[in-house]
Design a protein around this motif. Structure first.
Motif, PDB file in Angstrom:
ATOM      1  N   GLU A   7       0.849  -1.184   0.000  1.00  0.00           N
ATOM      2  CA  GLU A   7       0.000   0.000   0.000  1.00  0.00           C
ATOM      3  C   GLU A   7       0.884   1.234   0.000  1.00  0.00           C
ATOM      4  N   PRO A   8       0.562   2.261  -0.790  1.00  0.00           N
ATOM      5  CA  PRO A   8       1.426   3.454  -0.880  1.00  0.00           C
ATOM      6  C   PRO A   8       1.644   4.138   0.470  1.00  0.00           C
ATOM      7  N   ALA A   9       0.607   4.198   1.307  1.00  0.00           N
ATOM      8  CA  ALA A   9       0.764   4.885   2.595  1.00  0.00           C
ATOM      9  C   ALA A   9       1.790   4.178   3.468  1.00  0.00           C
ATOM     10  N   VAL A  10       1.744   2.859   3.502  1.00  0.00           N
ATOM     11  CA  VAL A  10       2.700   2.099   4.308  1.00  0.00           C
ATOM     12  C   VAL A  10       4.114   2.275   3.772  1.00  0.00           C
ATOM     13  N   GLU A  11       4.258   2.247   2.456  1.00  0.00           N
ATOM     14  CA  GLU A  11       5.580   2.400   1.870  1.00  0.00           C
ATOM     15  C   GLU A  11       6.164   3.773   2.191  1.00  0.00           C
ATOM     16  N   ARG A  12       5.349   4.817   2.169  1.00  0.00           N
ATOM     17  CA  ARG A  12       5.851   6.162   2.473  1.00  0.00           C
ATOM     18  C   ARG A  12       6.284   6.279   3.935  1.00  0.00           C
ATOM     19  N   VAL A  13       5.533   5.658   4.847  1.00  0.00           N
ATOM     20  CA  VAL A  13       5.904   5.697   6.260  1.00  0.00           C
ATOM     21  C   VAL A  13       7.242   4.990   6.484  1.00  0.00           C
ATOM     22  N   LEU A  14       7.420   3.839   5.863  1.00  0.00           N
ATOM     23  CA  LEU A  14       8.678   3.111   6.020  1.00  0.00           C
ATOM     24  C   LEU A  14       9.842   3.899   5.432  1.00  0.00           C
ATOM     25  N   ASP A  15       9.641   4.489   4.277  1.00  0.00           N
ATOM     26  CA  ASP A  15      10.710   5.289   3.670  1.00  0.00           C
ATOM     27  C   ASP A  15      11.095   6.469   4.563  1.00  0.00           C
ATOM     28  N   PHE A  16      10.091   7.116   5.165  1.00  0.00           N
ATOM     29  CA  PHE A  16      10.379   8.259   6.032  1.00  0.00           C
ATOM     30  C   PHE A  16      11.162   7.811   7.261  1.00  0.00           C
ATOM     31  N   ALA A  17      10.751   6.688   7.870  1.00  0.00           N
ATOM     32  CA  ALA A  17      11.440   6.208   9.067  1.00  0.00           C
ATOM     33  C   ALA A  17      12.887   5.843   8.755  1.00  0.00           C
ATOM     34  N   VAL A  18      13.110   5.171   7.637  1.00  0.00           N
ATOM     35  CA  VAL A  18      14.462   4.775   7.267  1.00  0.00           C
ATOM     36  C   VAL A  18      15.303   6.001   6.931  1.00  0.00           C
ATOM     37  N   GLN A  19      14.729   6.949   6.216  1.00  0.00           N
ATOM     38  CA  GLN A  19      15.480   8.144   5.855  1.00  0.00           C
ATOM     39  C   GLN A  19      15.881   8.942   7.097  1.00  0.00           C
ATOM     40  N   LYS A  40      14.884  -2.820  17.088  1.00  0.00           N
ATOM     41  CA  LYS A  40      13.460  -3.128  17.058  1.00  0.00           C
ATOM     42  C   LYS A  40      13.128  -4.083  15.912  1.00  0.00           C
ATOM     43  N   VAL A  41      13.759  -3.844  14.780  1.00  0.00           N
ATOM     44  CA  VAL A  41      13.507  -4.718  13.623  1.00  0.00           C
ATOM     45  C   VAL A  41      13.998  -6.134  13.913  1.00  0.00           C
ATOM     46  N   MET A  42      15.129  -6.263  14.535  1.00  0.00           N
ATOM     47  CA  MET A  42      15.666  -7.585  14.837  1.00  0.00           C
ATOM     48  C   MET A  42      14.818  -8.318  15.867  1.00  0.00           C
ATOM     49  N   SER A  47       8.372 -12.674  14.632  1.00  0.00           N
ATOM     50  CA  SER A  47       6.944 -12.543  14.926  1.00  0.00           C
ATOM     51  C   SER A  47       6.145 -13.616  14.191  1.00  0.00           C
ATOM     52  N   ARG A  48       5.007 -13.982  14.786  1.00  0.00           N
ATOM     53  CA  ARG A  48       4.129 -14.954  14.139  1.00  0.00           C
ATOM     54  C   ARG A  48       3.358 -14.347  12.982  1.00  0.00           C
ATOM     55  N   ASP A  49       3.301 -13.045  12.911  1.00  0.00           N
ATOM     56  CA  ASP A  49       2.584 -12.361  11.837  1.00  0.00           C
ATOM     57  C   ASP A  49       3.503 -12.230  10.623  1.00  0.00           C
ATOM     58  N   LYS A  50       3.051 -12.747   9.486  1.00  0.00           N
ATOM     59  CA  LYS A  50       3.885 -12.712   8.287  1.00  0.00           C
ATOM     60  C   LYS A  50       4.115 -11.296   7.781  1.00  0.00           C
ATOM     61  N   GLY A  51       3.137 -10.399   8.014  1.00  0.00           N
ATOM     62  CA  GLY A  51       3.314  -9.019   7.597  1.00  0.00           C
ATOM     63  C   GLY A  51       4.427  -8.338   8.361  1.00  0.00           C
ATOM     64  N   ILE A  52       4.514  -8.565   9.665  1.00  0.00           N
ATOM     65  CA  ILE A  52       5.572  -7.958  10.471  1.00  0.00           C
ATOM     66  C   ILE A  52       6.928  -8.502  10.046  1.00  0.00           C
ATOM     67  N   ARG A  53       7.010  -9.807   9.799  1.00  0.00           N
ATOM     68  CA  ARG A  53       8.286 -10.370   9.363  1.00  0.00           C
ATOM     69  C   ARG A  53       8.724  -9.787   8.032  1.00  0.00           C
ATOM     70  N   MET A  54       7.791  -9.649   7.101  1.00  0.00           N
ATOM     71  CA  MET A  54       8.160  -9.107   5.798  1.00  0.00           C
ATOM     72  C   MET A  54       8.580  -7.643   5.905  1.00  0.00           C
ATOM     73  N   ARG A  55       7.841  -6.834   6.682  1.00  0.00           N
ATOM     74  CA  ARG A  55       8.183  -5.417   6.823  1.00  0.00           C
ATOM     75  C   ARG A  55       9.500  -5.250   7.561  1.00  0.00           C
ATOM     76  N   SER A  56       9.804  -6.117   8.488  1.00  0.00           N
ATOM     77  CA  SER A  56      11.086  -6.043   9.184  1.00  0.00           C
ATOM     78  C   SER A  56      12.239  -6.259   8.205  1.00  0.00           C
ATOM     79  N   MET A  57      12.088  -7.276   7.339  1.00  0.00           N
ATOM     80  CA  MET A  57      13.124  -7.511   6.347  1.00  0.00           C
ATOM     81  C   MET A  57      13.212  -6.352   5.348  1.00  0.00           C
ATOM     82  N   GLU A  58      12.092  -5.762   5.024  1.00  0.00           N
ATOM     83  CA  GLU A  58      12.090  -4.646   4.082  1.00  0.00           C
ATOM     84  C   GLU A  58      12.801  -3.437   4.679  1.00  0.00           C
ATOM     85  N   LYS A  61      16.473  -4.030   4.579  1.00  0.00           N
ATOM     86  CA  LYS A  61      16.944  -3.877   3.191  1.00  0.00           C
ATOM     87  C   LYS A  61      17.081  -2.407   2.817  1.00  0.00           C
ATOM     88  N   LYS A  62      16.111  -1.584   3.194  1.00  0.00           N
ATOM     89  CA  LYS A  62      16.163  -0.151   2.872  1.00  0.00           C
ATOM     90  C   LYS A  62      17.305   0.527   3.621  1.00  0.00           C
TER      91      LYS A  62
END
Length: 900
Positions: A7-19, A40-42, A47-58, A61-62
């Protein structure tokens, strides 16, 4: 972070946090935000939630992507991060694995041969079940000598996107010098012949231009890297692709810029030029490129005629040059085999160029014809040049009869010199008819050349009949050569005899036993040719066309074998005589099939491929109807011992979908081998590769192949149309087998087949199937089998919902166990009981015939081809078969407790 979808909103939040975190990382001594976010990512990676695991790896990566090339991390943090990412590289969710691979790409150490990330990437490229993960790892792995072989293996991946990525990586990051000649030719042949358009485009638009640029855009240098003296089919295609990217003016100018090429052209156009002076220019690469360029310009037509005249000499100059070149080759001193093969290759290319000449001039045509007639009888002309010379003869001589007279005269000149006298047609035919050859006193080279010329003559025959000269040559030349001790001569003679048999049915009937005898006792090269001949004869005339009174039965044939309905029928003097003749034909057909079918189990892969391809053609053409042969081909496809035989797998993977979707009758044949195939696998010995076939995969494909929805041409609704579908008939047979058989069978597998069948609730057998289902509930005891029956019941009723059976409420919720190789115990007497494999009609004769089929197949199930001893089929083979059908079948109604 819990949002799994993009989702674009989620991607923008992650980009802002990483930047924001990376801005603090850049400040010396202040990495609190970066360290906090990384910690926090490590913590969230497990997590048992696949979304959290994927976003952590993302996020990881960023963060790593934004680091500079000379950035440094603490050793402890780097090791901890690497361990975490390697764990996530084995996550059960493909999206998580992809993000972990992207993050790990920045942590690779190309200088460390024991790098754990490199090893994990290599395992993922080979073993990962997700094509997205394989493609991601392939795009980001460092290219090293130990990874090149694995990258090349991905050019044979089952997914076209992965194959395209492999060619892109080879074009961008692998230089041509780092590959062997065999690897280069293999990559080209696979890419240019790939079935996917995007893969072919990646090969032609990216890989070939990159390699050509690395060769300084020089065609001769490119061909030297490819070894044109080998199989030049794919090298020629690659050169043609590169030639098509340039204009004719650029091509001709570049060709004339080669000093060797301009020297060669001037020597040919100069009358009396000496070929020995052009030894430096007559290299295989130069002549091969010259021929490809002339062929390309000739294909452009009149638009490129002006440019073609600049590089193609006149026939009046080229023909004498070729004569002098062949004569000088015969006068050369002693040379090794490599020099001989190079000279033959150069001569082949030059004669192909001669076939491209403009034959509008009568003088040029006559001169080339005379040159061919002079060259063919020469002793120093190798047999490999005979096809090229025959091609030139067909180009200059349009009359078929004149070409035959010329070739017959050449054959006569080779064996019986005619003392410089010219004979007319009648005299020539009389000479050939009275020619009594003593093959023992004739040189083997002369015999071979004569047989090769005869092959070209027979291939050029247009009327399906043997003329008197051909009959005379067969009796005086071909048949004596079949008995020569040299296997090369025998192979050529068998091929000539087979071509003669294709022209006359009576002639084929007379000599069929000779081919069968060659199949039994001769060497492998002769067996290959004889096997091709026998299969071609069966495809041309049909099985029932051969009446061999002296045929000796060698094995019991299958009773369900039939020949083409259009074959010739014997005259019937009475009803009893007609039945006896029909029985005799059937026995002969079965004997022929039993001899040929033994090569399906041959240790020689090429013999096995020839037999398999021949039977596939016979089945597709309707010349052969044999459930036994069909069953053996199907078991060959699933045999784990054949996993490494790519040619066999590819041919069978192309054959079965086409055969099954051709007609309803073919689908009935596929359905008829389901129970025999299961029985063969269940009764296979423990040391047999067939014992490790996954019966779930086997039944899945047979159900798909017998589905009426897969037919290419849908049946038209008529009064004569059968109301029952193939699946409905199969459901009745399987249900009856479960109810009537008292031996140990795998009821879970058969019930699973019932749940996969496509049954129409409004069919005429729906009530019968409901009654059978009710009886099965009282017989079946396995809980998983009862679940399959519940789904089968829902399909019959058309409700789409699985109704609870008498034990479904007590069934615990659990994942489906891995199917064992055997689910029931058997005693030593099981092989006797196994003959009750097919429950068909009440006709005892047909039932016994089917039982004998199963017993025969079970006793000879490709056992000689045990090339490996492993416990399961390779994953790539199974996934490859799953790609045949675009529409997947319905999922089993089983509980899925997998953790998302």
């Amino acid at each position: 972070m819990a949002v799994f979808n993009r989702e674009p909103a989620v991607e923008r939040v992650l980009d802002f946090a990483v930047q924001f975190a990376m801005t603090t990382f850049a400040e010396e001594g202040d990495r609190n935000v970066f360290s906090f976010l990384l910690a926090k990512v490590m913590e969230s990676n497990s997590s048992r939630d696949k979304g959290i695991r994927m976003r952590s790896m993302e996020i990881v990566k960023k963060m790593l992507d934004r680091l500079e090339d000379d950035a440094e991390l603490d050793v402890d943090v780097c090791e901890e991060l690497t361990d975490m990412l390697l764990i996530r590289l084995n996550d059960k969710i493909p999206a998580v694995r992809c993000q972990a691979a992207l993050a790990l790409s920045r942590l690779q150490d190309p200088g460390d041969p024991d790098c754990s990330i490199q090893k994990a990437f290599q395992r993922a490229m080979i073993l990962d079940s997700s094509p997205d993960v394989r493609k991601t790892v392939l795009s980001h792995i460092f290219v090293r000598p130990d990874t090149i072989e694995i990258i090349l293996s991905r050019t044979r991946d089952i997914k076209d996107l992965v194959r395209r990525t492999a060619y892109e990586v080879l074009a961008q990051r692998v230089i041509i010098r780092s590959l062997t000649i065999a690897q280069r030719r293999g990559v080209l042949s696979q890419g240019l012949a790939d079935r996917s358009e995007i893969v072919r485009k990646a090969c032609t638009a990216q890989l070939l231009p990159a390699w050509f640029k690395q060769c300084e855009s020089d065609f001769v240098q490119y061909l030297k890297r490819m070894d044109v003296e080998g199989e030049d089919e794919w090298v020629e295609k690659s050169v043609m692709v590169l030639i098509e990217t340039q204009s004719p003016a650029e091509l001709v100018a570049g060709f004339l810029d080669y000093e060797e090429c301009s020297q060669l052209l001037s020597s040919i156009r100069q009358e009396g030029g000496e070929p020995n002076a052009d030894a430096a220019a007559l290299t295989p690469e130069t002549v091969f490129y010259w021929r490809c360029l002339c062929q390309h310009l000739r294909g452009l037509g009149s638009a490129a005629e002006e440019f073609l005249d600049q590089i193609l000499p006149e026939g009046a100059r080229l023909c004498p040059y070729l004569l002098r070149l062949v004569q000088d080759t015969g006068k050369s001193s002693v040379c090794d085999d490599e020099d001989d093969s190079m000279r033959v290759f150069v001569l082949q290319q030059l004669f192909k160029i001669a076939a491209l000449l403009d034959f509008a001039d009568e003088a040029g045509r006559r001169q080339l014809k005379d040159s061919v007639c002079k060259l063919l009888p020469m002793d120093n002309v190798p047999g490999a040049l005979v096809p090229m010379l025959a091609t030139c003869l067909r180009a200059v001589e349009s009359s078929h009869d004149a070409r035959m007279e010329t070739l017959l005269e050449v054959i006569s000149d080779i064996h019986v010199p005619l003392n410089e006298q010219t004979l007319d047609a009648d005299q020539l035919h009389a000479t050939l008819a009275n020619m009594s050859l003593s093959v023992e006193n004739v040189p083997l080279e002369a015999l071979l050349k004569c047989l090769l010329v005869l092959q070209e003559l027979l291939l050029d025959v247009t009327q399906p009949s043997l003329s008197p000269p051909l009959q005379a040559l067969t009796d005086t030349l071909v048949l004596p050569c079949v008995q020569v001790t040299d296997p090369v001569i025998r192979e050529a003679a068998v091929k000539c005899l087979g071509l003669c048999c294709l022209l006359s049915l009576n002639f084929a009937r007379q000599h069929l036993l000779l081919f069968l005898q060659a199949l039994e006792v001769d060497v492998e090269c002769v067996q290959m040719t004889a096997l091709r001949v026998v299969l071609d004869l069966l495809h041309t005339y049909g099985l029932n066309s051969f009446e061999l009174k002296s045929a000796k039965p060698s094995a019991d044939g299958d009773d369900d074998t039939a020949a083409d309905a259009g074959a010739e029928k014997a005259d019937e003097d009475g009803e009893n005589e007609g039945e006896e003749a029909s029985d005799q034909k059937s026995k002969i057909a079965n004997n022929i099939l039993s001899i040929v079918s033994r090569f399906l189990d041959s240790q020689n892969d090429e013999l096995c491929h020839i037999a398999m391809l021949g039977f596939a053609k016979l089945l597709l053409a309707g010349r052969l109807v044999s459930s036994k042969i069909l069953l053996r081909l199907f078991l060959l496809w699933f045999n784990p011992a054949c996993d490494d035989d790519l040619m066999l797998r590819q041919m069978l993977a192309s054959f079965f979908p086409v055969y099954a979707s051709a007609s309803r009758y073919n689908q009935e044949q596929m359905a008829s081998i389901l129970v025999p195939a299961l029985t063969t696998v269940w009764n296979a010995p423990d040391n047999s590769p067939l014992a490790f076939i996954n019966v779930n995969d086997l039944t899945q494909f047979l159900v798909e192949f017998s589905d009426a929805r897969q037919l290419r041409s849908k049946p038209v609704a008529t009064e004569d149309l059968q109301e029952q579908s193939v699946h409905e008939d199969l459901a009745v047979k399987i249900a009856n087998k479960l109810l009537t058989d008292d031996d140990d069978i795998d009821e879970r597998t058969l019930c699973r087949v019932l749940s996969l069948l496509h049954v129409t609730p409004s069919s005429s057998v729906s009530e019968e199937l409901k009654a059978l289902d009710t009886q099965l509930l009282e017989v079946v005891a396995d809980k998983m089998a009862l679940r399959y029956l519940a789904k089968f019941r829902a399909n019959i009723c058309g409700s789409g919902k699985v109704t609870k059976s008498r034990t479904s409420a007590k069934t615990p919720m659990r994942s489906r166990p891995t199917p064992a190789r055997r689910t029931t115990t058997r005693t030593a007497t099981r092989s006797v009981v196994a003959k009750k494999a097919i429950v068909e009609d009440s006709d005892e004769d047909s039932e016994n015939a089917a039982d004998e089929e199963v017993a025969d197949v079970a006793s000879s199930p490709v056992a000689p081809r045990q090339k490996l001893s492993r416990g399961c089929k390779s994953q790539s083979n199974l996934v490859e078969k799953q790609l045949i059908f675009s529409s997947s079948s319905e999922e089993e109604s089983e509980p899925d407790l997998s953790d998302d």
